[in-house]
Scaffold this motif. Structure first.
Motif, PDB file in Angstrom:
ATOM      1  N   UNK A 118       6.642  -7.519   7.830  1.00 33.74           N
ATOM      2  CA  UNK A 118       5.199  -7.326   7.795  1.00 33.74           C
ATOM      3  C   UNK A 118       4.489  -8.342   8.677  1.00 33.74           C
ATOM      4  N   UNK A 119       3.369  -7.934   9.217  1.00 30.03           N
ATOM      5  CA  UNK A 119       2.583  -8.799  10.084  1.00 30.03           C
ATOM      6  C   UNK A 119       1.551  -9.533   9.239  1.00 30.03           C
ATOM      7  N   UNK A 120       1.861 -10.725   8.816  1.00 30.22           N
ATOM      8  CA  UNK A 120       0.944 -11.512   8.001  1.00 30.22           C
ATOM      9  C   UNK A 120       1.034 -11.144   6.533  1.00 30.22           C
ATOM     10  N   UNK A 121       0.182 -11.766   5.742  1.00 27.74           N
ATOM     11  CA  UNK A 121       0.211 -11.527   4.303  1.00 27.74           C
ATOM     12  C   UNK A 121      -1.013 -10.759   3.822  1.00 27.74           C
ATOM     13  N   UNK A 122      -1.754 -10.125   4.742  1.00 23.26           N
ATOM     14  CA  UNK A 122      -2.930  -9.357   4.373  1.00 23.26           C
ATOM     15  C   UNK A 122      -2.782  -7.926   4.845  1.00 23.26           C
ATOM     16  N   UNK A 123      -3.341  -7.007   4.082  1.00 24.95           N
ATOM     17  CA  UNK A 123      -3.350  -5.603   4.466  1.00 24.95           C
ATOM     18  C   UNK A 123      -4.668  -5.307   5.162  1.00 24.95           C
ATOM     19  N   UNK A 124      -4.641  -4.824   6.405  1.00 27.94           N
ATOM     20  CA  UNK A 124      -5.897  -4.525   7.084  1.00 27.94           C
ATOM     21  C   UNK A 124      -6.592  -3.329   6.442  1.00 27.94           C
ATOM     22  N   UNK A 125      -7.885  -3.427   6.267  1.00 26.50           N
ATOM     23  CA  UNK A 125      -8.679  -2.348   5.689  1.00 26.50           C
ATOM     24  C   UNK A 125      -9.913  -2.126   6.534  1.00 26.50           C
TER      25      UNK A 125
END
Length: 156
Positions: A118-125
């Motif tokens: 995964x790219x980073x620890x945040x889900x883009x919204x």
């Protein structure tokens, strides 16, 4: 017994416990492969019922395209306090035609496993970014108190 013998025995026992605690734990997951049974599934001869009678229910089935049953088997190994890693992986994909007869039975192994990072620890919204203060004070004034006729009161 003298103290040196007791200390020596205790040291040997401690070393033995330490080495067994670091050994890898093997865990089979999913379908338990029986090579003899897998070899009995033959295209043109078997159908869905005979495959289910021979191999059991599949791990999962295809949702789109030609009907396919997947039998997934993995063996993981892990050391204490470490995330498990896949040691062995097999997939049997049994494809059927519209009448439910076996078209093909293909095996694949760990070479087809895809590892995603995964790219980073945040889900883009979609939407706007809100700060801490907007989250904290964002609802002030949007909900009216009962009897005061506010904008968002019940019944409005």
């Amino acid at each position: 017994m003298n103290r040196s013998k007791i200390f020596g025995i205790a040291a040997i026992l401690a070393a033995g416990l330490a080495t067994t605690a670091c050994s890898s734990i093997r865990e089979p997951r999913g379908y338990i492969v029986d090579s003899l049974l897998l070899g009995t599934v033959q295209p043109g001869i078997d159908n869905q019922r005979s495959v289910e009678d021979t191999l059991g229910r599949p791990t999962f089935t295809s949702q789109y395209g030609e009907p396919t049953w997947y039998y997934v088997s993995s063996t993981t190994g892990r050391k204490p306090f470490v995330r498990p890693s896949i040691r062995e992986h097999q997939v049997l994909a049994v494809k059927f035609d519209a009448a439910g007869n076996v078209v093909s039975a293909d095996r694949s192994g760990i070479e087809k496993v895809v590892y995603l990072s995964p790219d980073g620890d945040e889900t883009p919204t979609l939407g706007r970014e809100r700060g801490f203060l907007e989250d904290l004070f964002g609802n002030i004034g949007t909900v009216g108190q009962p009897g005061l006729g506010g904008q968002g009161g019940p019944g409005r």
